[in-house]
Design a protein around this motif. Structure first.
Motif, PDB file in Angstrom:
ATOM      1  N   MET A 153       2.705 -26.242 -19.687  1.00  0.00           N
ATOM      2  CA  MET A 153       1.296 -26.153 -19.300  1.00  0.00           C
ATOM      3  C   MET A 153       0.909 -27.063 -18.132  1.00  0.00           C
ATOM      4  O   MET A 153      -0.012 -26.730 -17.388  1.00  0.00           O
ATOM      5  CB  MET A 153       0.376 -26.391 -20.508  1.00  0.00           C
ATOM      6  CG  MET A 153       0.404 -25.278 -21.535  1.00  0.00           C
ATOM      7  SD  MET A 153       0.358 -23.585 -20.844  1.00  0.00           S
ATOM      8  CE  MET A 153      -1.316 -23.507 -20.238  1.00  0.00           C
ATOM      9  N   GLU A 169      -4.788 -18.201 -22.018  1.00  0.00           N
ATOM     10  CA  GLU A 169      -3.632 -18.459 -22.874  1.00  0.00           C
ATOM     11  C   GLU A 169      -3.566 -17.438 -24.003  1.00  0.00           C
ATOM     12  O   GLU A 169      -4.506 -17.341 -24.801  1.00  0.00           O
ATOM     13  CB  GLU A 169      -3.733 -19.854 -23.504  1.00  0.00           C
ATOM     14  CG  GLU A 169      -3.647 -21.013 -22.558  1.00  0.00           C
ATOM     15  CD  GLU A 169      -3.851 -22.324 -23.308  1.00  0.00           C
ATOM     16  OE1 GLU A 169      -4.939 -22.919 -23.145  1.00  0.00           O
ATOM     17  OE2 GLU A 169      -2.952 -22.735 -24.068  1.00  0.00           O
ATOM     18  N   THR A 184      -2.517 -26.006 -27.884  1.00  0.00           N
ATOM     19  CA  THR A 184      -2.627 -24.782 -27.084  1.00  0.00           C
ATOM     20  C   THR A 184      -3.986 -24.139 -27.342  1.00  0.00           C
ATOM     21  O   THR A 184      -4.560 -24.282 -28.415  1.00  0.00           O
ATOM     22  CB  THR A 184      -1.517 -23.772 -27.430  1.00  0.00           C
ATOM     23  OG1 THR A 184      -1.597 -23.454 -28.825  1.00  0.00           O
ATOM     24  CG2 THR A 184      -0.134 -24.330 -27.120  1.00  0.00           C
ATOM     25  N   GLY A 191      -8.514 -19.625 -24.643  1.00  0.00           N
ATOM     26  CA  GLY A 191      -7.330 -19.497 -25.486  1.00  0.00           C
ATOM     27  C   GLY A 191      -7.596 -18.368 -26.469  1.00  0.00           C
ATOM     28  O   GLY A 191      -8.699 -18.253 -26.998  1.00  0.00           O
TER      29      GLY A 191
END
Lengths: 384, 370
Positions: A153, A169, A184, A191
């Motif tokens: 990342m 993501e 994450t 995300g």
């Protein structure tokens, strides 16, 4: 003449002694959840109700993001993120070829053209590869934290900043996974998480959630998921219908209390298999790195003679799966994009050689030992 | 609003009746491990197709997705036009926009459905489909629309979100066009306990396409034929839908009885719902029209009768539709209805006494107006 292939798949899955599917064990204590569902339904709180609010708050906190927005599925999480970026027909979106179909379906549905990138040894998208694919038309990059292993990342965000291209993501596998101590779903503009029944944090149907630190994305996605409505009678933008059911939020809230132990169990099981399998000839376990925390939604490794190993394991009652045997650029659906065999050797190699074993929280020590012994047996000279 | 004498909906009591059956269904789903598109969905699809009288039914995530997927299956996209009604729920329009096509609105008539005469003027070489809406469960003039489109290659997609069980000439709506969309949203006549929808069709080609489109375009676990979507009816919701489908006709009969009572008592004071000859509506909503709408609604609210407006701002006048170029006056009948309509409570659990209260209070209100 039902062509719903999942029905026969379910029947087949039930035959194994070490199963991939763990719903029966997990929901043996369903009465607590049913009681709460009863409360919700009695309130008439069916869509985007209080339980969804509660989940969104708790999930944002868990991941370490400012906002979380419950949506219809992990696929929709990616789709709505791209729509919120106002993707235009023909805009390019760079993603990995070694992923689940939904990553690509979401990009195409949002109007984008998927631009595939090869993977590295860890099965994740190649950073060097991304750089070469960026054009004037690139509007987003969708890295996938495949199997629950975070992508690189830091380098990814450098590219994002250098070229001004947002990162979405695909964190559908990677709830609680960490890269240099950061979870994450907090690196990109959004995300995207899935609550599909076999995900680490699962519900009793389809559902997903989007995390973001951007107030603007948060506001826009909230509009988009509920018909573009600002209130019952006013529609600001043409939107979509993609809502996490309130009753499914009840299930998610229940399991959210267990997510750390679920994750720890998966990690323990994976570590155990790592130790048991690392010396087996014919097998290559992915190199483990201590700056990241993998959460093993899928435990997979490279195996020589993979298909025969899979057959052998399944004959012995182990539900070994292939995630997935054909990379995206070689799918019939991708024909119009004109890729060919050999375009992405690493992804193709991964598709040809990886195999996955169950490591969910209900797998027992004896199951792990059994799996190790059967894999060893397959590669030993005196295999029957 | 707990002090309401007559709430607009009563979802809790419907759930209480079904709670035990739902609990058993959840247990079965857990035990079977069939979490997505398993046997509950299959069973419901078969039951629903039989009920509507079509060859197939396909469960999807919600009613909006049903419309969207039907259009995608027909290959509708940028440059195409799809005709729908401006007095519907917003999803009737955004699903068209989501395909990339342009929504074209058609004036409505006294049934609240598409006016075939206006429709005939809207057809262009770009028209790919017409989506009449059986609003409130009141069938549109489907035979006239069919006749108008015969031989044109323009498909009819029925928006039957509110009209499960409604009939025209003895045939259930949802079986007239290439495909139809039904919503299983909790507030619908056949409602589940979350989002859900279902498509009916007699077309093998449509059916096979929908099976792929709703499940990532997959033909099996490892092969993706077309980039698809994720739009699946949950097993749990399919189980609830099956339980409730078995009670639907009884519930519809009760709702029709209430509607008849309303109409008998209120005709003359207000404009009561008008149906097309040969049609048999199911009254998802019971909409009356009166120029005293706002005053009536405030009065009823004050005396504990909850009412709603479906919908106060027509789609063509919404902020989101600005770029389509419509304005106030584009659809006079639709606009008249949106400023004069009010929906009275109507659901199977409504007691005779509550129905009497609604009627009595409306009569009381009209004693106060000149």
């Amino acid at each position: 003449m039902s062509k719903n292939f999942l029905l026969s798949q379910y029947e087949n899955d039930k035959k194994f002694s070490v199963q991939h599917n763990y719903l029966e064990q997990q929901f043996s204590d369903k009465d607590i959840i049913l009681e709460k569902i009863k409360e919700v339904v009695t309130r008439g709180d069916f869509t985007l109700g209080r339980e969804v609010d509660k989940l969104e708050e708790a999930f944002a906190q868990l991941v370490g993001a400012k906002h979380a927005i419950g949506v219809g599925s992990g696929t929709d999480a990616i789709f709505l993120s791209l729509r919120a970026l106002d993707l235009q027909l023909g805009d390019e979106v760079i993603t990995t070829s070694f992923t689940f179909y939904a990553t690509i379906g979401a990009i195409v549905t949002a109007g984008g053209t998927p631009v595939f990138c090869d993977v590295e040894e860890d099965f994740n998208i190649s950073i060097a590869g991304i750089k070469k694919l960026i054009t004037d038309k690139t509007k987003a990059i969708v890295p996938v934290h495949w199997t629950g292993r975070p992508c690189e990342m830091n380098e990814m965000m450098e590219i994002s900043e250098e070229f001004g291209i947002p990162i979405i993501e695909d964190a559908c596998h990677s709830i609680l996974a960490e890269y240099h101590g950061r979870r994450t779903g907090t690196f990109g503009i959004t995300g995207c998480f899935s609550f599909h029944p076999l995900k680490n944090l699962n519900i009793w149907g389809d559902g997903g959630i989007i995390t973001t630190n951007s107030d603007e994305m948060n506001a826009k996605i909230r509009l988009l998921r509920n018909h573009g409505l600002t209130d019952r009678d006013h529609c600001e933008i043409f939107g979509y219908n993609s809502r996490l059911d309130t009753i499914q939020a009840v299930v998610a809230n229940h399991l959210l209390g267990k997510i750390h132990s679920i994750t720890d169990a998966r990690i323990d099981h994976a570590n155990y298999l790592d130790r048991g399998l690392s010396e087996v000839p014919g097998i290559r376990i992915p190199h483990r790195v201590d700056t990241i925390k993998e959460v093993f939604h899928i435990y997979s490794f490279m195996a020589e003679n993979r298909d025969a190993l899979g057959l052998f394991l399944r004959e012995n009652g182990i539900d070994a799966k292939i995630h997935y045997p054909i990379p995206m650029h070689l799918q019939p659906a991708a024909q119009y994009l004109n890729y060919k065999k050999g375009d992405f050797p690493m992804a193709e190699n991964a598709a040809n050689r990886t195999i996955s074993l169950p490591v969910h929280e209900f797998v027992e020590l004896k199951d792990l030992d059994f799996m190790i012994s059967k894999v060893k047996e397959f590669y030993s000279d005196d295999k029957p | 609003m707990t002090n309401l004498k007559v709430p607009f909906v009563n979802l809790a009591s419907a759930y209480k009746n079904d709670a035990h059956a739902i609990s058993i269904a959840i247990e079965e789903i857990g035990n079977s491990g069939q979490y997505i598109l398993g046997s509950k969905v299959k069973t419901f699809e078969e039951e629903f197709a039989t009920y509507i009288g079509t060859k197939y039914a396909v469960g999807v995530a919600n009613g909006s997705d049903a419309l969207f997927l039907i259009m995608k299956a027909l290959g509708i996209g940028p440059g195409d036009e799809v005709i729908t009604q401006p007095n519907s729920f917003i999803a009737s329009a955004w699903t068209i926009v989501a395909t990339g096509a342009t929504p074209i609105f058609c004036e409505v008539d006294e049934t609240l459905g598409m006016d075939p005469e206006h429709l005939s003027k809207l057809i262009t070489p770009r028209t790919k489909a017409v989506m009449p809406v059986h609003l409130t469960g009141n069938p549109v003039k489907i035979d006239v629309i069919q006749e108008l489109l015969a031989g044109t290659g323009i498909e009819i997609i029925e928006d039957a979100a509110q009209s499960v069980g409604a009939k025209f000439n003895g045939q259930r709506v949802g079986s007239f066009g290439i495909a139809a969309m039904f919503s299983l949203h909790p507030l619908k006549n056949l409602g589940v306990i979350g989002d859900g929808g279902v498509v009916t069709t007699n077309s093998d080609k449509m059916y096979n396409k929908l099976l792929r489109l709703r499940n990532h375009g997959l033909i099996d676990r490892d092969h993706c034929e077309i980039w698809g979507y994720n739009s699946r009816l949950d097993e749990l919701q399919a189980a609830v839908a099956s339980i409730r489908l078995s009670k639907l006709d009884t519930n519809t009969a009760r709702v029709r009885k209430i509607a008849k009572k309303y109409s008998t008592e209120l005709e003359g004071l207000v404009i009561t719902p008008k149906s097309y000859g040969g049609s048999d509506p199911v009254f998802h909503n019971y909409i009356i029209h009166t120029e005293y709408r706002d005053a009536l609604q405030s009065y009823l609210h004050a005396v504990g009768v909850d009412t709603k407006i479906h919908y106060p701002v027509p789609i063509h006048l919404q902020e989101c539709a600005k770029h389509l170029g419509y304005k106030v006056g584009s659809f006079p009948i639709c606009e008249y209805q949106s400023t004069n309509s009010v929906s009275l409570p109507i659901y199977p659990e409504l007691s005779d006494k509550q129905v009497e209260t609604v009627i009595a209070e409306i009569k009381n209100f009209f004693k106060t107006v000149p």
